[in-house]
Design a protein around this motif. Structure first.
Motif, PDB file in Angstrom:
ATOM      1  N   ASP A 190       0.828  -1.206   0.000  1.00 45.00           N
ATOM      2  CA  ASP A 190       0.000   0.000   0.000  1.00 45.00           C
ATOM      3  C   ASP A 190       0.864   1.259   0.000  1.00 45.00           C
ATOM      4  N   GLU A 191       1.905   1.259   0.831  1.00 46.61           N
ATOM      5  CA  GLU A 191       2.773   2.432   0.923  1.00 46.61           C
ATOM      6  C   GLU A 191       3.415   2.751  -0.429  1.00 46.61           C
ATOM      7  N   PHE A 192       3.696   1.730  -1.211  1.00 43.14           N
ATOM      8  CA  PHE A 192       4.322   1.916  -2.508  1.00 43.14           C
ATOM      9  C   PHE A 192       3.296   2.003  -3.646  1.00 43.14           C
ATOM     10  N   GLY A 193       2.045   2.295  -3.289  1.00 42.20           N
ATOM     11  CA  GLY A 193       1.028   2.553  -4.293  1.00 42.20           C
ATOM     12  C   GLY A 193       0.564   1.339  -5.050  1.00 42.20           C
ATOM     13  N   TYR A 194       0.804   0.175  -4.470  1.00 41.11           N
ATOM     14  CA  TYR A 194       0.394  -1.083  -5.109  1.00 41.11           C
ATOM     15  C   TYR A 194       0.955  -1.210  -6.522  1.00 41.11           C
ATOM     16  N   GLY A 195       2.166  -0.678  -6.705  1.00 41.44           N
ATOM     17  CA  GLY A 195       2.832  -0.787  -7.998  1.00 41.44           C
ATOM     18  C   GLY A 195       2.457   0.293  -8.994  1.00 41.44           C
ATOM     19  N   VAL A 196       1.545   1.188  -8.616  1.00 41.00           N
ATOM     20  CA  VAL A 196       1.170   2.312  -9.485  1.00 41.00           C
ATOM     21  C   VAL A 196       1.959   3.535  -9.007  1.00 41.00           C
ATOM     22  N   HIS A 197       2.881   4.003  -9.835  1.00 40.92           N
ATOM     23  CA  HIS A 197       3.838   5.009  -9.380  1.00 40.92           C
ATOM     24  C   HIS A 197       3.164   6.272  -8.849  1.00 40.92           C
ATOM     25  N   ASN A 198       2.153   6.765  -9.530  1.00 39.11           N
ATOM     26  CA  ASN A 198       1.518   8.016  -9.113  1.00 39.11           C
ATOM     27  C   ASN A 198       0.725   7.899  -7.818  1.00 39.11           C
ATOM     28  N   LYS A 199       0.522   6.651  -7.344  1.00 38.41           N
ATOM     29  CA  LYS A 199      -0.170   6.447  -6.071  1.00 38.41           C
ATOM     30  C   LYS A 199       0.798   6.130  -4.926  1.00 38.41           C
ATOM     31  N   LYS A 200       2.068   6.020  -5.268  1.00 38.31           N
ATOM     32  CA  LYS A 200       3.086   5.790  -4.248  1.00 38.31           C
ATOM     33  C   LYS A 200       3.088   6.960  -3.277  1.00 38.31           C
ATOM     34  N   HIS A 201       3.157   6.678  -1.984  1.00 35.11           N
ATOM     35  CA  HIS A 201       2.987   7.733  -0.997  1.00 35.11           C
ATOM     36  C   HIS A 201       4.053   8.818  -1.109  1.00 35.11           C
ATOM     37  N   SER A 202       5.282   8.442  -1.416  1.00 36.35           N
ATOM     38  CA  SER A 202       6.312   9.462  -1.560  1.00 36.35           C
ATOM     39  C   SER A 202       6.041  10.351  -2.769  1.00 36.35           C
ATOM     40  N   VAL A 203       5.388   9.825  -3.794  1.00 35.72           N
ATOM     41  CA  VAL A 203       5.024  10.627  -4.960  1.00 35.72           C
ATOM     42  C   VAL A 203       3.901  11.599  -4.590  1.00 35.72           C
ATOM     43  N   LEU A 204       2.940  11.137  -3.799  1.00 34.08           N
ATOM     44  CA  LEU A 204       1.881  12.025  -3.315  1.00 34.08           C
ATOM     45  C   LEU A 204       2.477  13.166  -2.487  1.00 34.08           C
ATOM     46  N   TYR A 205       3.483  12.839  -1.693  1.00 31.16           N
ATOM     47  CA  TYR A 205       4.120  13.867  -0.871  1.00 31.16           C
ATOM     48  C   TYR A 205       4.822  14.904  -1.747  1.00 31.16           C
ATOM     49  N   ARG A 206       5.431  14.457  -2.835  1.00 31.33           N
ATOM     50  CA  ARG A 206       6.077  15.385  -3.754  1.00 31.33           C
ATOM     51  C   ARG A 206       5.079  16.412  -4.294  1.00 31.33           C
ATOM     52  N   SER A 207       3.866  15.977  -4.541  1.00 31.57           N
ATOM     53  CA  SER A 207       2.850  16.889  -5.048  1.00 31.57           C
ATOM     54  C   SER A 207       2.531  17.966  -4.020  1.00 31.57           C
ATOM     55  N   THR A 208       2.498  17.601  -2.744  1.00 32.39           N
ATOM     56  CA  THR A 208       2.276  18.591  -1.689  1.00 32.39           C
ATOM     57  C   THR A 208       3.442  19.569  -1.627  1.00 32.39           C
ATOM     58  N   LEU A 209       4.666  19.061  -1.738  1.00 33.60           N
ATOM     59  CA  LEU A 209       5.837  19.938  -1.735  1.00 33.60           C
ATOM     60  C   LEU A 209       5.770  20.955  -2.864  1.00 33.60           C
ATOM     61  N   ARG A 210       5.351  20.514  -4.034  1.00 30.84           N
ATOM     62  CA  ARG A 210       5.266  21.431  -5.178  1.00 30.84           C
ATOM     63  C   ARG A 210       4.333  22.595  -4.878  1.00 30.84           C
ATOM     64  N   GLY A 211       3.278  22.325  -4.122  1.00 29.83           N
ATOM     65  CA  GLY A 211       2.334  23.381  -3.791  1.00 29.83           C
ATOM     66  C   GLY A 211       2.940  24.495  -2.961  1.00 29.83           C
ATOM     67  N   PHE A 212       4.071  24.208  -2.310  1.00 24.41           N
ATOM     68  CA  PHE A 212       4.762  25.225  -1.514  1.00 24.41           C
ATOM     69  C   PHE A 212       6.069  25.657  -2.173  1.00 24.41           C
ATOM     70  N   GLY A 213       6.235  25.286  -3.442  1.00 18.55           N
ATOM     71  CA  GLY A 213       7.428  25.701  -4.172  1.00 18.55           C
ATOM     72  C   GLY A 213       8.705  25.038  -3.717  1.00 18.55           C
ATOM     73  N   LEU A 214       8.593  23.853  -3.124  1.00 17.89           N
ATOM     74  CA  LEU A 214       9.755  23.158  -2.593  1.00 17.89           C
ATOM     75  C   LEU A 214      10.278  22.113  -3.570  1.00 17.89           C
ATOM     76  N   SER A 215      11.562  21.808  -3.455  1.00 17.86           N
ATOM     77  CA  SER A 215      12.185  20.797  -4.288  1.00 17.86           C
ATOM     78  C   SER A 215      11.626  19.416  -3.951  1.00 17.86           C
ATOM     79  N   GLU A 216      11.493  18.584  -4.977  1.00 14.38           N
ATOM     80  CA  GLU A 216      11.012  17.216  -4.797  1.00 14.38           C
ATOM     81  C   GLU A 216      12.161  16.214  -4.709  1.00 14.38           C
ATOM     82  N   GLU A 217      13.381  16.686  -4.858  1.00 16.64           N
ATOM     83  CA  GLU A 217      14.526  15.780  -4.936  1.00 16.64           C
ATOM     84  C   GLU A 217      14.904  15.266  -3.551  1.00 16.64           C
ATOM     85  N   TYR A 218      15.088  13.980  -3.446  1.00 14.33           N
ATOM     86  CA  TYR A 218      15.500  13.377  -2.174  1.00 14.33           C
ATOM     87  C   TYR A 218      16.826  13.973  -1.716  1.00 14.33           C
TER      88      TYR A 218
END
Length: 406
Positions: A190-218
């Motif tokens: 589940d945490e890894f989005g069940y193999g669907v990249h755009n549902k991976k939790h870290s990818v969802l978090y990147r979308s929130t970061l973008r909303g605040f103008g923050l870098s998505e790079e680990y």
């Protein structure tokens, strides 16, 4: 117990900087602030650098690639970053760093765990969490006109874990230990989005970061992490990077999945109210799915393991849950304290909001007790900078500031 002293940190700091090389992609930027220790005996600064070194040891277990191809050979970068002999030099420090930095918290948590029955702890966990006060940090933001800057710092500090979410717990499901392993693997899927990249939790978090103008790079913001942020990261990894801590790991999942039900719902509501244009799916997804994950951990992992292996396992699981609670509370309390200290500095005309313009060349770091012989401003995480560095003296002791590089 052998403690890691200043010279050990200076030596490993030089080796890490050499391995990172010039202008490394952020995922391979493994520098630490050991040079700040020259001529500085402050124990809070040494503790900060120790936590950085421990973080680098743990990060060495992750498969990392930059989001864009770097200049030069990616194969050379990969071979250099994961050089086994250099990694071993750092890992040789790991056990002693864990003893000094995490050991006292583990001892406290085990003391608490041995006083409680596991079944009763599990039954009361969610009711007790629901009875707690709402987040003091979010309560403050409700009435702050500067909330954007403080929430940006929260997201930035959280990125140390959430941009590679569940990677630590993935280390705890390899091997063979029966049906509980399969239940934990379903949670991991589940945490890894069940193999669907755009549902991976870290990818969802990147979308929130973008909303605040923050870098998505680990690892992009490693230079802005403060000590309690690193401590939380390292406590989690201490549990998951060694099979000897299996039952502490399960305690972490027990507490984390239960507590996220409430905390992520609070953040989801906060974003919808004050930042409606920001993608809040990361928090909304957790508020929903962690209800199921919490039940899975309790019913399919904790109960069968305690039934099979006895009460000592139950005590260790409770200890893992309490260790997690302590680490989250220390991090949360510090975040609020730094927020309030910066707000006071702004009102006194001694601070301004803003992000650093040069993450690749961070200025020297300091703790509140550091004696400054310069009038340079100090960057405080992702909030802004103190135009009067003397204002830093009243910040929480584990705060970290960076000299603003022109």
């Amino acid at each position: 117990m052998t403690f890691i002293g200043k010279q050990d940190l200076l030596d490993i700091g030089e080796r890490l900087a050499a391995r990172a090389g010039t202008n490394p992609p952020s995922v391979y930027d493994i520098r630490i602030d050991a040079e700040a220790l020259r001529g500085n005996e402050d124990p809070s600064l040494r503790r900060f650098v120790q936590h950085q070194a421990l973080m680098r040891s743990y990060q060495g277990r992750y498969v990392l690639l930059p989001s864009a191809a770097p200049v030069g050979s990616i194969l050379s970068r990969l071979q250099n970053h994961y050089d086994p002999r250099e990694m071993l030099r750092l890992d040789e420090l790991r056990a002693n760093l864990e003893d000094e930095l995490v050991g006292p918290l583990v001892a406290e948590a085990r003391s608490l765990g041995h006083r409680q029955d596991c079944a009763g702890y599990v039954a009361n966990l969610i009711p007790n969490l629901k009875a707690n006060r709402p987040s003091g940090f979010l309560e403050f933001l409700d009435s702050s006109s500067n909330r954007d800057h403080y929430y940006r710092n929260f997201l930035l500090q959280s990125s140390v874990d959430l941009l590679a979410e569940a990677s630590a717990s993935a280390l705890g499901v390899v091997g063979e230990y029966g049906e509980p392993q399969s239940a934990l693997f379903r949670i991991l899927i589940d945490e890894f989005g069940y193999g669907v990249h755009n549902k991976k939790h870290s990818v969802l978090y990147r979308s929130t970061l973008r909303g605040f103008g923050l870098s998505e790079e680990y690892n992009a913001y490693w230079s802005l992490f403060d000590t309690p942020t690193l401590e939380l990261h390292n406590v989690i990894h201490f549990m998951f990077q060694s099979p000897r801590n299996l039952f502490l790991q399960i305690g972490f999942l027990l507490f984390a999945e239960a507590s996220y039900q409430r905390s992520t719902e609070e953040h989801f509501r906060y974003l919808k109210r004050f930042h409606p244009g920001v993608d809040a799916h990361y928090f909304g997804e957790h508020a929903h799915i962690d209800i199921h994950h919490s039940a899975m951990v309790a019913d399919e992992v904790v109960a069968p393991l305690v039934s099979k292996y006895g009460p000592e396992v139950g005590s260790e699981i409770v200890a893992g849950a309490e260790l997690t609670r302590l680490a989250f509370e220390r991090s949360g309390d510090h975040l609020l304290a730094v927020t309030l200290a910066f707000e006071a500095a702004v009102k006194a005309g001694r601070a301004e909001f803003g992000m650093p313009t040069n993450l690749a060349s961070p200025g020297r770091c300091a703790v509140p007790a550091t004696k400054w012989n310069t009038g340079s401003a100090l960057q405080i995480g992702g909030i802004g900078f103190l135009t009067d560095p003397s204002a830093f003296r009243v910040f929480p002791p584990l705060s970290v500031g960076r000299e603003v590089v022109p």
